[in-house]
Design an enzyme around this catalytic site. Sequence first.
Site, PDB file in Angstrom:
ATOM      1  CG  ASP A  13    -111.640  -8.210 -56.915  1.00 40.78           C
ATOM      2  OD1 ASP A  13    -110.352  -8.296 -56.024  1.00 40.78           O
ATOM      3  OD2 ASP A  13    -112.905  -8.255 -57.128  1.00 40.78           O
ATOM      4  CD  GLU A  17    -109.539  -3.561 -57.609  1.00 44.41           C
ATOM      5  OE1 GLU A  17    -111.007  -4.134 -57.120  1.00 44.41           O
ATOM      6  OE2 GLU A  17    -109.894  -3.862 -58.578  1.00 44.41           O
ATOM      7  CD  GLU A  27    -114.821  -4.203 -53.919  1.00 43.76           C
ATOM      8  OE1 GLU A  27    -116.200  -4.635 -53.391  1.00 43.76           O
ATOM      9  OE2 GLU A  27    -113.760  -4.578 -54.350  1.00 43.76           O
ATOM     10  CG  ASP A  32    -119.646   0.353 -53.367  1.00 45.25           C
ATOM     11  OD1 ASP A  32    -120.920   1.261 -54.333  1.00 45.25           O
ATOM     12  OD2 ASP A  32    -119.770  -0.614 -54.403  1.00 45.25           O
ATOM     13  CG  HIS A  86    -116.439  -1.534 -55.941  1.00 45.46           C
ATOM     14  ND1 HIS A  86    -117.822  -2.099 -55.054  1.00 45.46           N
ATOM     15  CD2 HIS A  86    -116.187  -3.321 -56.327  1.00 45.46           C
ATOM     16  CE1 HIS A  86    -118.738  -3.740 -55.570  1.00 45.46           C
ATOM     17  NE2 HIS A  86    -116.683  -4.053 -56.390  1.00 45.46           N
ATOM     18  CD  GLU A 143    -115.909  -2.859 -60.525  1.00 45.36           C
ATOM     19  OE1 GLU A 143    -115.119  -4.082 -60.494  1.00 45.36           O
ATOM     20  OE2 GLU A 143    -115.541  -1.951 -59.951  1.00 45.36           O
TER      21      GLU A 143
END
Length: 454
Positions: free
Chosen positions: A239, A265, A292, A315, A342, A362
């Site tokens: 990430d 990511e 995200e 998200d 996300h 996740e």
Amino acid sequence: MSLIFGPHPPVMPRKGETLIKEIRAYTFSSSSEEESGGGGADCHRQSSGHWIVDSDIANPMSVYAEYRDSRTSWGIGALGSVIVEVELDDENKTTGVGISIGGDAACFIVENHLSRFVEGQSPVNVELIYDQMWRSTMNYGRKGIAIQAISAIDLAIWDALGKLRGVPVFELLGGKTKDKIPCYATTSRPDLAQEMGFFGAKFPLPFGPASGEIGMQKNIEMVKKWREAVGPTFPLMIDCYMSLSVPYAIELARKCEPYNVKWIEETLPPDDYDGYSELKKAVKTTLITTGEHEYTRYGFKTLLEKKCVDVLQPDITWCGGMTEARRIVALSSAYDIPVIPHGSSIYSYHLQICFPSCPMAEFLVMSPKADAIVSFFGNLFLDEPLPKDGYVELPHDKPGFGVTLNREGLNMTRPYPRIIADKGASLVLRESYASKSKEQDMYYEIFNNCRFKK
């Protein structure tokens, strides 16, 4: 040219129909209250020393030395959580809960702008409510806090609708395509995630371009460390949290080749669509993922059209809620691009279990030392489902999103009363619409007042 050959009459409540009686927006009473409760919706509002805020993690502010050591130093959790609750007028006083980030500012938007499109409307009309909220915030919204506020409202309505119908949200969306959802962990300890039974682990990149060649060397040393710790086949991801440039990301990907990294990511700022496209063309040995911090179907459409990604990561509590997220999944399926949201916990689980193009979930390991499985939303819910042996299961006998708001254990405040008029220097505050009358006939007047005259 218009294809509206006849006018579209407003959607008015039917007599006897269950309606949304009231919407309420809350925050935690203080930042310390939220931190001690495990962060709530804002996973970055954590007590000092937590791995997610006080370890080496590259981020957009890493270019400034004074903000490099802790993400709390530049205010990653400054706004905090927003909790939205809708209450229906049925005999059970059914409620639904949606959460996002945005704190007091999001509460103000919910209470003093968006409430007019919600109260007095049927919870069945989620598309209508979403569209009116989206259009009405276009002058100041489109991304960020306005869409986060809309997301919380939308999720609360879906939750209430599922409870009203007596079914889980995933059944409203079309039912399961998998019996349970495999999970990977986002963590500072991939070795512990492997021991916990997760099917892969993602860890934060420690350093960005501002740390120079030494920083790059330390990045690769960490990748090597975790690959050796988990063995050659356990999936590892990195990430990068919007912290890199295109040349740096390309170099990182190439230096990671010996260590079999599944994806890197969110390497670039979210609006750098051309940069992502260039990166994806240049990197062939690892997947490029992002999303995200993208919002609504329009942002994800751009990512798809410009061939920016191998995996999309919206998200669900930020991108526009469930109403918009299902559009994003449908859009991405036309490009054969998988969606792995996300975080989002229960809100993403109910989406993911419904679509074949959502292969796994996740799970953020939110214990301070990343050594235990705890609720993603901290103390917000009494019964948030947690992974077991690497899977999350969603029962058929728990309606809505299947969780219960922790009212007694939380100290929440409703920071903004409603403003209905500005009388010179004084503001006139309104009571809840619900206090006007409990009789069904009154909703016609209430509906008109809140939607067309307010």
